[in-house]
Design an enzyme around this catalytic site. Structure first.
Site, PDB file in Angstrom:
ATOM      1  N   THR A  10      96.677  16.928  -6.215  1.00  0.00           N
ATOM      2  CA  THR A  10      97.001  16.197  -4.975  1.00  0.00           C
ATOM      3  C   THR A  10      95.894  16.324  -3.925  1.00  0.00           C
ATOM      4  OG1 THR A  10      98.185  18.131  -4.157  1.00  0.00           O
ATOM      5  CG2 THR A  10      99.507  16.462  -5.281  1.00  0.00           C
ATOM      6  N   ASP A  63     102.935  26.517  -8.991  1.00  0.00           N
ATOM      7  CA  ASP A  63     102.136  27.105  -7.913  1.00  0.00           C
ATOM      8  C   ASP A  63     101.195  28.144  -8.530  1.00  0.00           C
ATOM      9  OD1 ASP A  63     102.840  27.408  -4.592  1.00  0.00           O
ATOM     10  OD2 ASP A  63     101.435  28.813  -5.521  1.00  0.00           O
ATOM     11  N   THR A 132      82.140  27.801  -5.485  1.00  0.00           N
ATOM     12  CA  THR A 132      81.698  27.185  -4.222  1.00  0.00           C
ATOM     13  C   THR A 132      80.425  27.804  -3.652  1.00  0.00           C
ATOM     14  OG1 THR A 132      82.280  27.090  -1.865  1.00  0.00           O
ATOM     15  CG2 THR A 132      83.438  28.722  -3.145  1.00  0.00           C
ATOM     16  N   GLU A 134      80.101  28.547  -0.753  1.00  0.00           N
ATOM     17  CA  GLU A 134      80.543  29.534   0.246  1.00  0.00           C
ATOM     18  C   GLU A 134      80.352  30.957  -0.301  1.00  0.00           C
ATOM     19  OE1 GLU A 134      81.561  28.628   3.375  1.00  0.00           O
ATOM     20  OE2 GLU A 134      82.173  30.622   4.031  1.00  0.00           O
ATOM     21  N   TYR A 156      87.792  33.581   2.019  1.00  0.00           N
ATOM     22  CA  TYR A 156      87.753  32.497   1.025  1.00  0.00           C
ATOM     23  C   TYR A 156      86.596  32.720   0.038  1.00  0.00           C
ATOM     24  CZ  TYR A 156      86.628  27.792  -0.780  1.00  0.00           C
ATOM     25  OH  TYR A 156      86.319  26.721  -1.582  1.00  0.00           O
ATOM     26  N   HIS A 186      81.352  18.622  -0.403  1.00  0.00           N
ATOM     27  CA  HIS A 186      81.411  17.205  -0.763  1.00  0.00           C
ATOM     28  C   HIS A 186      82.614  16.567  -0.089  1.00  0.00           C
ATOM     29  CE1 HIS A 186      83.079  19.745  -3.923  1.00  0.00           C
ATOM     30  NE2 HIS A 186      84.026  18.830  -4.063  1.00  0.00           N
ATOM     31  N   ARG A 191      88.908  13.104   2.257  1.00  0.00           N
ATOM     32  CA  ARG A 191      88.742  14.477   2.733  1.00  0.00           C
ATOM     33  C   ARG A 191      89.884  14.853   3.681  1.00  0.00           C
ATOM     34  NH1 ARG A 191      86.886  19.478   1.666  1.00  0.00           N
ATOM     35  NH2 ARG A 191      84.809  19.888   2.497  1.00  0.00           N
TER      36      ARG A 191
HETATM   37  P1  NAP Z   1      91.727  20.209  -1.128  1.00  0.00           P
HETATM   38  O1  NAP Z   1      91.621  18.755  -0.835  1.00  0.00           O
HETATM   39  O2  NAP Z   1      92.049  21.163  -0.055  1.00  0.00           O
HETATM   40  O3  NAP Z   1      92.837  20.360  -2.295  1.00  0.00           O
HETATM   41  C1  NAP Z   1      93.343  21.611  -2.649  1.00  0.00           C
HETATM   42  C2  NAP Z   1      94.437  21.410  -3.683  1.00  0.00           C
HETATM   43  O4  NAP Z   1      94.976  22.684  -4.041  1.00  0.00           O
HETATM   44  C3  NAP Z   1      95.641  20.568  -3.190  1.00  0.00           C
HETATM   45  O5  NAP Z   1      96.118  19.790  -4.250  1.00  0.00           O
HETATM   46  C4  NAP Z   1      96.657  21.644  -2.821  1.00  0.00           C
HETATM   47  O6  NAP Z   1      97.997  21.202  -2.882  1.00  0.00           O
HETATM   48  C5  NAP Z   1      96.403  22.636  -3.946  1.00  0.00           C
HETATM   49  N1  NAP Z   1      96.904  23.978  -3.685  1.00  0.00           N
HETATM   50  C6  NAP Z   1      96.648  24.765  -2.620  1.00  0.00           C
HETATM   51  N2  NAP Z   1      97.273  25.954  -2.761  1.00  0.00           N
HETATM   52  C7  NAP Z   1      97.951  25.908  -3.937  1.00  0.00           C
HETATM   53  C8  NAP Z   1      98.788  26.805  -4.632  1.00  0.00           C
HETATM   54  N3  NAP Z   1      99.083  28.009  -4.137  1.00  0.00           N
HETATM   55  N4  NAP Z   1      99.321  26.422  -5.816  1.00  0.00           N
HETATM   56  C9  NAP Z   1      99.063  25.193  -6.320  1.00  0.00           C
HETATM   57  N5  NAP Z   1      98.272  24.282  -5.705  1.00  0.00           N
HETATM   58  C10 NAP Z   1      97.730  24.643  -4.528  1.00  0.00           C
HETATM   59  O7  NAP Z   1      90.389  20.736  -1.832  1.00  0.00           O
HETATM   60  P2  NAP Z   1      89.189  19.907  -2.497  1.00  0.00           P
HETATM   61  O8  NAP Z   1      88.210  19.568  -1.446  1.00  0.00           O
HETATM   62  O9  NAP Z   1      89.744  18.843  -3.369  1.00  0.00           O
HETATM   63  O10 NAP Z   1      88.518  21.040  -3.386  1.00  0.00           O
HETATM   64  C11 NAP Z   1      88.918  21.263  -4.730  1.00  0.00           C
HETATM   65  C12 NAP Z   1      88.510  22.667  -5.150  1.00  0.00           C
HETATM   66  O11 NAP Z   1      87.100  22.802  -5.074  1.00  0.00           O
HETATM   67  C13 NAP Z   1      89.081  23.781  -4.290  1.00  0.00           C
HETATM   68  O12 NAP Z   1      89.321  24.885  -5.138  1.00  0.00           O
HETATM   69  C14 NAP Z   1      87.965  24.117  -3.320  1.00  0.00           C
HETATM   70  O13 NAP Z   1      88.077  25.457  -2.891  1.00  0.00           O
HETATM   71  C15 NAP Z   1      86.763  23.889  -4.212  1.00  0.00           C
HETATM   72  N6  NAP Z   1      85.542  23.468  -3.537  1.00  0.00           N
HETATM   73  C16 NAP Z   1      85.563  22.404  -2.680  1.00  0.00           C
HETATM   74  C17 NAP Z   1      84.385  21.977  -2.101  1.00  0.00           C
HETATM   75  C18 NAP Z   1      84.371  20.810  -1.153  1.00  0.00           C
HETATM   76  O14 NAP Z   1      83.394  20.668  -0.400  1.00  0.00           O
HETATM   77  N7  NAP Z   1      85.371  19.935  -1.178  1.00  0.00           N
HETATM   78  C19 NAP Z   1      83.173  22.638  -2.383  1.00  0.00           C
HETATM   79  C20 NAP Z   1      83.195  23.702  -3.284  1.00  0.00           C
HETATM   80  C21 NAP Z   1      84.380  24.099  -3.868  1.00  0.00           C
HETATM   81  P3  NAP Z   1      98.702  20.452  -1.620  1.00  0.00           P
HETATM   82  O15 NAP Z   1      98.252  19.010  -1.696  1.00  0.00           O
HETATM   83  O16 NAP Z   1     100.130  20.652  -1.884  1.00  0.00           O
HETATM   84  O17 NAP Z   1      98.197  21.141  -0.377  1.00  0.00           O
HETATM   85  N1  GDD Z   2      86.643  22.681   9.973  1.00  0.00           N
HETATM   86  C1  GDD Z   2      85.901  22.705  11.092  1.00  0.00           C
HETATM   87  N2  GDD Z   2      86.461  22.331  12.270  1.00  0.00           N
HETATM   88  N3  GDD Z   2      84.618  23.113  10.996  1.00  0.00           N
HETATM   89  C2  GDD Z   2      83.873  23.098  12.126  1.00  0.00           C
HETATM   90  C3  GDD Z   2      84.385  22.699  13.369  1.00  0.00           C
HETATM   91  C4  GDD Z   2      85.748  22.301  13.450  1.00  0.00           C
HETATM   92  O1  GDD Z   2      86.262  21.949  14.506  1.00  0.00           O
HETATM   93  N4  GDD Z   2      83.386  22.777  14.289  1.00  0.00           N
HETATM   94  C5  GDD Z   2      82.300  23.207  13.659  1.00  0.00           C
HETATM   95  N5  GDD Z   2      82.581  23.423  12.350  1.00  0.00           N
HETATM   96  C6  GDD Z   2      81.645  23.953  11.350  1.00  0.00           C
HETATM   97  C7  GDD Z   2      82.173  25.165  10.601  1.00  0.00           C
HETATM   98  O2  GDD Z   2      82.027  26.338  11.402  1.00  0.00           O
HETATM   99  C8  GDD Z   2      81.255  25.137   9.375  1.00  0.00           C
HETATM  100  O3  GDD Z   2      80.039  25.772   9.686  1.00  0.00           O
HETATM  101  C9  GDD Z   2      80.994  23.660   9.147  1.00  0.00           C
HETATM  102  O4  GDD Z   2      81.439  22.983  10.341  1.00  0.00           O
HETATM  103  C10 GDD Z   2      81.724  23.066   7.949  1.00  0.00           C
HETATM  104  O5  GDD Z   2      83.094  23.380   8.059  1.00  0.00           O
HETATM  105  P1  GDD Z   2      84.183  22.734   7.052  1.00  0.00           P
HETATM  106  O6  GDD Z   2      84.074  21.266   7.055  1.00  0.00           O
HETATM  107  O7  GDD Z   2      85.493  23.354   7.390  1.00  0.00           O
HETATM  108  O8  GDD Z   2      83.655  23.186   5.617  1.00  0.00           O
HETATM  109  P2  GDD Z   2      83.179  24.609   5.059  1.00  0.00           P
HETATM  110  O9  GDD Z   2      81.689  24.499   4.823  1.00  0.00           O
HETATM  111  O10 GDD Z   2      83.647  25.721   5.882  1.00  0.00           O
HETATM  112  O11 GDD Z   2      83.950  24.676   3.669  1.00  0.00           O
HETATM  113  C11 GDD Z   2      83.974  23.550   2.789  1.00  0.00           C
HETATM  114  O12 GDD Z   2      82.883  23.611   1.908  1.00  0.00           O
HETATM  115  C12 GDD Z   2      82.904  24.745   1.017  1.00  0.00           C
HETATM  116  C13 GDD Z   2      81.618  24.645   0.151  1.00  0.00           C
HETATM  117  O13 GDD Z   2      80.541  25.191   0.822  1.00  0.00           O
HETATM  118  C14 GDD Z   2      85.329  23.579   2.070  1.00  0.00           C
HETATM  119  O14 GDD Z   2      85.498  22.381   1.352  1.00  0.00           O
HETATM  120  C15 GDD Z   2      85.399  24.743   1.085  1.00  0.00           C
HETATM  121  O15 GDD Z   2      86.588  24.615   0.298  1.00  0.00           O
HETATM  122  C16 GDD Z   2      84.151  24.671   0.170  1.00  0.00           C
HETATM  123  O16 GDD Z   2      84.179  25.707  -0.765  1.00  0.00           O
END
Ligand code: NAP
Ligand code: GDD
Length: 345
Positions: A10, A63, A132, A134, A156, A186, A191
């Site tokens: 989802t 879950d 990630t 991170e 995280y 990404h 998003r």
């Molecule tokens: P997202 O949009 O936040 O989606 C997270 C998903 O995990 C949702 O389907 C959420 O369900 C589900 N979830 C959360 N807690 C759960 C639990 N306890 N049990 C079962 N399902 C659970 O994240 P995303 O951006 O698609 O990212 C996908 C994965 O890649 C994540 O593991 C994230 O940490 C990792 N990642 C993301 C990025 C990025 O930039 N997007 C980069 C590097 C790694 P609900 O819809 O019910 O909340």
């Molecule tokens: N969310 C958020 N909200 N971030 C903010 C804000 C705000 O109001 N203002 C500044 N930022 C800065 C954060 O401090 C961070 O440095 C940057 O924007 C990106 O924040 P996010 O978009 O929340 O992403 P992230 O980099 O912390 O984490 C995402 O990328 C990771 C990969 O590097 C998430 O998708 C993680 O799940 C993923 O692993």
């Protein structure tokens, strides 16, 4: 016909991956949490009612914190591929809920790997772990790759690093085809609203249409390597089709600050901004009417933040023939266009 099980179906990536695998003729199983309001917005367009015979998208309640639901699903469907995308994925929230984050993002992964091992699926089921950038933390190397060291600075990142290592550990100890994709940020029109890109796009479009007056943010100087989720799920799939289990960095190789992201969105919306002040007093002023449209709220500052992330995906290019296609400006354009359509309606 192959079958796949996607945790996090989802979410942003899960929804794109499900579409992609359905097009490749997979039977797709997805893990869905029970929630009091619908959480399937991103996959409603591909949803298939349980009354349909021969459906190839099947959702299961469960879950990551609940081993019995994971065991029941995995032992029943015996998938060819598991994509573990579910996570508490918000870095700032992980400081507020470190224990929950560790339970889902670290122990959740072991629960799945244990199911693969204990239900004799070692030879059958390939496993993908959503690792990630991170995990790198604030290390000084310019471009990060598979050989860079990890020094995570958030609950995280620490939890995800456990999952990274346990994935490698089950690969080495039991021979499971278990791989890590170390993905840099990404984004996409799907998003989540609390990540900075979508928060900026949504707010600035509302400001353009006079539906909001000011956008409050935290650290404007952090830099991220932003790609498009649609490109990145192709890499995720390729990682599991590779001849051997391995770990890959997936990135664009370019990074931009939050401020640069804002300026690109404003360019698209034809709003000119002047920056004034420093630190918590910094503001962005609309040149046309002198109104403050961006301000800092310290609530959005994290206890610790990564200053800069930029990745090198040469290995993925070489071994998986993967390249990101969507450019930074194109990503922003797509995100802004969709929000404009929403608010015009
Ligand atoms: P997202 O949009 O936040 O989606 C997270 C998903 O995990 C949702 O389907 C959420 O369900 C589900 N979830 C959360 N807690 C759960 C639990 N306890 N049990 C079962 N399902 C659970 O994240 P995303 O951006 O698609 O990212 C996908 C994965 O890649 C994540 O593991 C994230 O940490 C990792 N990642 C993301 C990025 C990025 O930039 N997007 C980069 C590097 C790694 P609900 O819809 O019910 O909340
Ligand atoms: N969310 C958020 N909200 N971030 C903010 C804000 C705000 O109001 N203002 C500044 N930022 C800065 C954060 O401090 C961070 O440095 C940057 O924007 C990106 O924040 P996010 O978009 O929340 O992403 P992230 O980099 O912390 O984490 C995402 O990328 C990771 C990969 O590097 C998430 O998708 C993680 O799940 C993923 O692993």
């Amino acid at each position: 016909m192959k079958s796949a099980f996607i945790t996090g179906i989802t979410g942003q990536d899960g929804s794109y991956l499900a579409e992609f695998l359905l097009k490749k003729n997979y039977t797709v199983h997805g893990l869905k949490r029970r929630t009091s309001t619908f959480n399937t917005k991103r996959i409603d367009h591909i949803y298939q009612d349980p009354s349909i015979s021969n459906r190839n998208l099947i959702l299961h309640h469960g879950d990551l914190l609940d081993a019995s639901s994971l065991n029941n699903i995995i032992s029943k469907i015996k998938p060819d591929e598991i994509y573990n995308l579910a996570a508490q994925s918000h870095v700032a929230v992980s400081f507020e809920q470190p224990e929950y984050t560790a339970n889902a993002d670290a122990l959740g992964t072991v629960r799945i790997l244990e199911a693969i091992k204990n239900f004799n699926l070692i030879k059958k089921t390939k496993f993908y772990q959503a690792s990630t950038s991170e995990m790198f933390g604030n290390i000084s190397e310019k471009k990060l790759d598979e050989n860079s060291i990890f020094k995570p600075i958030s609950p995280y990142g620490v939890s995800k690093l456990f999952s990274y290592w346990i994935t490698k550990n089950y690969r080495d100890s039991y021979g499971i085809f278990a791989s890590n994709g170390i993905l840099f940020n990404h984004e996409s029109p799907r998003r989540g609203e609390t990540f900075v890109t979508q928060k900026i796009v949504t707010a600035l479009v509302k400001i353009k249409f006079n539906l909001q007056s000011c956008l409050y943010l935290g650290n404007l100087y952090a830099k991220r390597d932003w790609g498009h989720a649609k490109d990145y799920i192709v890499a995720i799939w390729k990682i599991l089709q590779h001849k051997k289990a391995d770990d890959f960095c997936i990135a664009t190789g370019n990074n931009y600050s939050i401020k640069e992201f804002i300026e690109e969105v404003l360019k698209y919306l034809d709003i000119k901004i002047i920056w004034k002040g420093k630190g918590l007093s910094e503001v962005g002023i609309n040149k046309k009417n002198n109104k403050i449209i961006i301000a800092i709220d310290k609530r959005y500052m994290r206890p610790n933040d990564i200053n800069s992330l930029i990745g090198d995906s040469a290995k993925a290019k070489r071994e998986l023939n993967w390249n990101p296609k969507v450019k930074f400006e194109e990503l922003i354009c797509e995100m802004v266009k969709l929000q404009i359509d929403i608010y015009k309606k």
